[in-house]
Design a protein around this motif. Structure first.
Motif, PDB file in Angstrom:
ATOM      1  N   THR A 281       0.520  -1.346   0.458  1.00 43.49           N
ATOM      2  CA  THR A 281       0.229  -0.263   0.126  1.00 43.49           C
ATOM      3  C   THR A 281       1.191   1.142  -0.180  1.00 43.49           C
ATOM      4  OG1 THR A 281      -1.729  -1.103   1.776  1.00 43.49           O
ATOM      5  CG2 THR A 281      -2.112   1.228   1.315  1.00 43.49           C
ATOM      6  N   LEU A 282       2.081   1.451   0.512  1.00 43.74           N
ATOM      7  CA  LEU A 282       2.867   2.124   0.908  1.00 43.74           C
ATOM      8  C   LEU A 282       3.598   2.742  -0.290  1.00 43.74           C
ATOM      9  CD1 LEU A 282       5.640   1.150   4.080  1.00 43.74           C
ATOM     10  CD2 LEU A 282       4.223   3.427   3.150  1.00 43.74           C
ATOM     11  N   GLU A 283       3.715   0.977  -1.039  1.00 43.92           N
ATOM     12  CA  GLU A 283       3.995   1.850  -2.730  1.00 43.92           C
ATOM     13  C   GLU A 283       3.477   2.959  -3.475  1.00 43.92           C
ATOM     14  OE1 GLU A 283       5.961  -2.227  -3.855  1.00 43.92           O
ATOM     15  OE2 GLU A 283       7.489  -1.044  -3.012  1.00 43.92           O
ATOM     16  N   ARG A 284       2.650   1.983  -3.204  1.00 39.88           N
ATOM     17  CA  ARG A 284       1.059   3.206  -4.146  1.00 39.88           C
ATOM     18  C   ARG A 284       0.683   4.503  -3.799  1.00 39.88           C
ATOM     19  NH1 ARG A 284      -1.841  -0.727  -7.032  1.00 39.88           N
ATOM     20  NH2 ARG A 284      -3.287   1.154  -7.664  1.00 39.88           N
ATOM     21  N   VAL A 285       0.945   4.931  -2.820  1.00 39.85           N
ATOM     22  CA  VAL A 285       0.409   6.169  -2.306  1.00 39.85           C
ATOM     23  C   VAL A 285       1.418   7.030  -1.682  1.00 39.85           C
ATOM     24  CG1 VAL A 285      -1.980   4.619  -1.677  1.00 39.85           C
ATOM     25  CG2 VAL A 285       0.264   5.370   0.270  1.00 39.85           C
ATOM     26  N   ALA A 286       0.866   8.125  -1.866  1.00 42.30           N
ATOM     27  CA  ALA A 286       2.025   9.672  -1.420  1.00 42.30           C
ATOM     28  C   ALA A 286       1.596   9.315   0.105  1.00 42.30           C
ATOM     29  CB  ALA A 286       1.312  10.777  -1.769  1.00 42.30           C
ATOM     30  N   PRO A 287       2.948  10.202   1.036  1.00 37.18           N
ATOM     31  CA  PRO A 287       3.162   9.744   1.900  1.00 37.18           C
ATOM     32  C   PRO A 287       2.398  10.528   3.183  1.00 37.18           C
ATOM     33  CG  PRO A 287       5.465  11.441   0.473  1.00 37.18           C
ATOM     34  CD  PRO A 287       4.343  10.180  -0.013  1.00 37.18           C
ATOM     35  N   LEU A 288       1.613  11.292   2.343  1.00 40.12           N
ATOM     36  CA  LEU A 288       0.317  12.314   3.157  1.00 40.12           C
ATOM     37  C   LEU A 288      -1.450  11.268   3.512  1.00 40.12           C
ATOM     38  CD1 LEU A 288      -1.289  14.145   4.740  1.00 40.12           C
ATOM     39  CD2 LEU A 288      -2.519  14.529   2.287  1.00 40.12           C
ATOM     40  N   THR A 289      -0.607  10.404   2.696  1.00 37.16           N
ATOM     41  CA  THR A 289      -1.932   8.949   2.058  1.00 37.16           C
ATOM     42  C   THR A 289      -1.577   8.555   3.167  1.00 37.16           C
ATOM     43  OG1 THR A 289      -2.374   9.969  -0.018  1.00 37.16           O
ATOM     44  CG2 THR A 289      -3.647   7.580   0.848  1.00 37.16           C
ATOM     45  N   HIS A 290      -0.356   7.848   2.917  1.00 44.10           N
ATOM     46  CA  HIS A 290       0.494   6.627   3.813  1.00 44.10           C
ATOM     47  C   HIS A 290      -0.598   6.723   5.286  1.00 44.10           C
ATOM     48  CE1 HIS A 290       3.402   4.731   6.409  1.00 44.10           C
ATOM     49  NE2 HIS A 290       1.924   3.383   5.617  1.00 44.10           N
ATOM     50  N   ALA A 291       0.041   8.529   6.213  1.00 46.59           N
ATOM     51  CA  ALA A 291       0.019   8.293   7.421  1.00 46.59           C
ATOM     52  C   ALA A 291      -1.298   8.690   7.824  1.00 46.59           C
ATOM     53  CB  ALA A 291       1.027  10.253   7.641  1.00 46.59           C
ATOM     54  N   VAL A 292      -2.021   9.385   7.275  1.00 46.47           N
ATOM     55  CA  VAL A 292      -3.346   9.701   7.376  1.00 46.47           C
ATOM     56  C   VAL A 292      -4.107   7.990   7.517  1.00 46.47           C
ATOM     57  CG1 VAL A 292      -5.773   9.855   6.838  1.00 46.47           C
ATOM     58  CG2 VAL A 292      -4.372  11.278   6.414  1.00 46.47           C
ATOM     59  N   GLY A 293      -3.715   7.197   6.416  1.00 46.38           N
ATOM     60  CA  GLY A 293      -3.917   5.471   6.487  1.00 46.38           C
ATOM     61  C   GLY A 293      -3.704   5.279   7.583  1.00 46.38           C
ATOM     62  N   ASN A 294      -2.454   5.695   7.973  1.00 44.78           N
ATOM     63  CA  ASN A 294      -1.694   4.736   9.181  1.00 44.78           C
ATOM     64  C   ASN A 294      -3.181   4.943  10.503  1.00 44.78           C
ATOM     65  OD1 ASN A 294       0.256   3.252  10.036  1.00 44.78           O
ATOM     66  ND2 ASN A 294       1.993   3.878   9.242  1.00 44.78           N
ATOM     67  N   VAL A 295      -3.283   6.226  10.589  1.00 45.75           N
ATOM     68  CA  VAL A 295      -4.167   7.277  12.422  1.00 45.75           C
ATOM     69  C   VAL A 295      -5.245   6.554  11.976  1.00 45.75           C
ATOM     70  CG1 VAL A 295      -5.114   8.879  13.022  1.00 45.75           C
ATOM     71  CG2 VAL A 295      -2.829   9.230  11.830  1.00 45.75           C
ATOM     72  N   LEU A 296      -5.894   6.330  10.972  1.00 46.80           N
ATOM     73  CA  LEU A 296      -7.058   4.927  10.592  1.00 46.80           C
ATOM     74  C   LEU A 296      -7.097   3.949  11.166  1.00 46.80           C
ATOM     75  CD1 LEU A 296      -8.917   6.686   7.230  1.00 46.80           C
ATOM     76  CD2 LEU A 296      -9.225   7.360   9.505  1.00 46.80           C
ATOM     77  N   LYS A 297      -5.448   3.431  10.725  1.00 43.49           N
ATOM     78  CA  LYS A 297      -5.513   1.460  11.593  1.00 43.49           C
ATOM     79  C   LYS A 297      -5.881   1.803  12.431  1.00 43.49           C
ATOM     80  CE  LYS A 297      -1.833   0.051  12.244  1.00 43.49           C
ATOM     81  NZ  LYS A 297      -0.496  -0.120  12.114  1.00 43.49           N
ATOM     82  N   ARG A 298      -5.009   2.589  13.291  1.00 43.32           N
ATOM     83  CA  ARG A 298      -5.215   2.372  14.772  1.00 43.32           C
ATOM     84  C   ARG A 298      -7.037   2.546  14.868  1.00 43.32           C
ATOM     85  NH1 ARG A 298      -0.523   1.930  16.383  1.00 43.32           N
ATOM     86  NH2 ARG A 298       0.853   3.181  15.011  1.00 43.32           N
ATOM     87  N   VAL A 299      -7.690   4.154  14.911  1.00 44.90           N
ATOM     88  CA  VAL A 299      -9.015   3.978  15.085  1.00 44.90           C
ATOM     89  C   VAL A 299      -9.329   2.983  15.117  1.00 44.90           C
ATOM     90  CG1 VAL A 299     -11.417   5.001  14.788  1.00 44.90           C
ATOM     91  CG2 VAL A 299      -9.467   6.497  13.792  1.00 44.90           C
ATOM     92  N   PHE A 300     -10.193   2.093  13.966  1.00 45.61           N
ATOM     93  CA  PHE A 300     -10.397   0.411  13.482  1.00 45.61           C
ATOM     94  C   PHE A 300      -9.837  -0.148  14.727  1.00 45.61           C
ATOM     95  CE2 PHE A 300     -10.914   1.800  10.098  1.00 45.61           C
ATOM     96  CZ  PHE A 300     -12.342   1.137   8.835  1.00 45.61           C
ATOM     97  N   VAL A 301      -8.050  -0.349  14.734  1.00 38.71           N
ATOM     98  CA  VAL A 301      -8.417  -1.389  15.777  1.00 38.71           C
ATOM     99  C   VAL A 301      -8.560  -1.308  17.111  1.00 38.71           C
ATOM    100  CG1 VAL A 301      -5.437  -2.585  17.074  1.00 38.71           C
ATOM    101  CG2 VAL A 301      -5.656  -1.834  14.326  1.00 38.71           C
ATOM    102  N   ILE A 302      -8.075   0.414  17.611  1.00 37.17           N
ATOM    103  CA  ILE A 302      -9.317   0.497  19.020  1.00 37.17           C
ATOM    104  C   ILE A 302     -10.090  -0.204  19.103  1.00 37.17           C
ATOM    105  CG2 ILE A 302      -9.307   2.567  20.335  1.00 37.17           C
ATOM    106  CD1 ILE A 302      -6.538   3.639  18.954  1.00 37.17           C
ATOM    107  N   GLY A 303     -11.261   0.291  18.150  1.00 35.53           N
ATOM    108  CA  GLY A 303     -12.360   0.711  17.598  1.00 35.53           C
ATOM    109  C   GLY A 303     -12.504  -1.259  18.203  1.00 35.53           C
ATOM    110  N   PHE A 304     -12.429  -2.200  16.531  1.00 30.10           N
ATOM    111  CA  PHE A 304     -12.913  -3.191  17.297  1.00 30.10           C
ATOM    112  C   PHE A 304     -11.884  -4.176  18.310  1.00 30.10           C
ATOM    113  CE2 PHE A 304     -13.188  -2.492  12.424  1.00 30.10           C
ATOM    114  CZ  PHE A 304     -14.782  -2.860  11.985  1.00 30.10           C
ATOM    115  N   SER A 305     -10.750  -3.583  18.728  1.00 31.45           N
ATOM    116  CA  SER A 305     -10.776  -4.420  19.677  1.00 31.45           C
ATOM    117  C   SER A 305     -11.531  -4.323  20.977  1.00 31.45           C
ATOM    118  CB  SER A 305      -9.056  -4.160  20.074  1.00 31.45           C
ATOM    119  OG  SER A 305      -8.554  -2.577  20.883  1.00 31.45           O
TER     120      SER A 305
END
Length: 348
Positions: A281-305
């Motif tokens: 995914t990293l290779e496909r996107v600009a640094p911004l998208t990736h950084a935001v993607g990482n933040v959202l990932k935490r939201v998902f993991v925190i929520g689902f856990s």
């Protein structure tokens, strides 16, 4: 393997030239239609990558914690994560998907520090996962950009603009608020997650130095192999005796041998696959998208856990976690805008 080469080249067999031109023409049209659709909507592909990355990450985090609930040996489980990934990479290499990139002593020298930080960051994350609620570990791990900024400023000597530091204030405040009222709080969980932040920050510094011509899949395979070698001795020394005495037998008594082994296998597979996907995914996107993607990932993991384990969250912890995540999002936006400007400023 050969089948698919023939489509690209006209076969060497003595066919009439017209027929081969027709078939390749028809083939190209089909390919263009397929590629055209995905080219027109690249966000669909990227979206799919993000979805899979999150999906695998959430499953990994939940399964991982379920294992710790009946088998609290994070060093050993970390070794299993890496071991399954390494076996996966070795099998991929032996089949030639991808071809193994040769490695020389120089590249190895560059990759060893990256892998050592990867190993330390991975083990300490897992010590934290085992010690406290998954949601809490991820809240602390949201501080990673703060550590990255500090490292850039004080280790690499790049000046970080005041705006960036200010955007990190809510992150630090949010994590502090969350920590004060976290019901599963203990110092082992807190400090381990902090050490993992520092390790991953150093990993990113070293990996910038170690940018090789190798593709990400190969780099990740080599890093996993070295990290596995780094993790084995501490795991054997720290947990070996207890594991042999009662660790294994307790786990098998609780869930049975089959479930124990399949859980370990799958948690390793999910760990490897989500890392692989994160890299792709990293290779496909600009640094911004990736950084935001990482933040959202935490939201998902925190929520689902929280849903999966029904761990109670005090109101203050909830507010703190939200502030922290919002701060990280803000930070990512500012940082990415700076990256964009830097790229525009550079003469092409």
């Amino acid at each position: 393997m050969h089948l698919h080469h023939h489509h690209h080249k006209t076969p060497d067999s003595p066919t009439s030239p017209r027929r081969s031109i027709l078939t390749s023409g028809r083939f190209l049209r089909v390919r263009e239609a397929k590629v055209g659709f995905l080219n027109k909507y690249p966000f669909l592909v990227t979206g799919f990558f993000f979805f899979m990355w999150y999906f695998l990450n959430v499953i990994f985090n939940i399964l991982n914690k379920k294992i710790y609930n009946y088998f609290p040996y994070p060093y050993f489980v970390s070794v299993i994560h890496l071991f399954v990934g390494v076996v996966y990479c070795l099998i991929s290499w032996s089949v030639g998907l991808p071809k193994r990139a040769p490695i020389d002593a120089n590249q190895l020298k560059l990759l060893i520090p990256v892998a050592a930080c990867h190993a330390l960051g991975h083990v300490t994350s897992n010590v934290s996962f085992a010690a406290v609620a998954v949601s809490f570990t991820h809240t602390i791990k949201a501080l990673e950009p703060f550590f990255n900024a500090a490292a850039s400023q004080f280790i690499l000597g790049q000046s970080i603009p005041i705006g960036l530091w200010l955007s990190l204030a809510p992150v630090v405040i949010g994590v502090s608020l969350a920590s004060l009222t976290e019901l599963s709080f203990n110092w082992l969980g807190f400090i381990s997650a902090m050490i993992s932040n520092i390790s991953f920050t150093y990993r990113s510094i070293y990996s910038k130095k170690a940018m090789t011509d190798m593709d990400s899949t190969n780099v990740y395979a080599y890093i996993s192999i070295i990290a596995l070698i780094v993790c084995l001795p501490p795991a054997i020394i720290v947990e070996g005796p207890q594991l042999l005495k009662h660790g294994f037998s307790d786990a098998i008594a609780k869930v049975g041998l089959t479930k124990f082994l399949t859980d370990l296998f799958w948690v390793g597979m999910f760990y490897h696959l989500y890392n692989q996907l994160a890299t792709n995914t990293l290779e496909r996107v600009a640094p911004l998208t990736h950084a935001v993607g990482n933040v959202l990932k935490r939201v998902f993991v925190i929520g689902f856990s929280i849903l999966a384990f029904g761990n109670k969250i005090s109101t203050q912890t909830g507010i703190g976690t939200s502030i922290a995540i919002a701060g990280v999002a803000l930070y990512s936006l500012i940082k990415a805008r700076m990256e964009e400007e830097k790229r525009k400023a550079k003469p092409a």
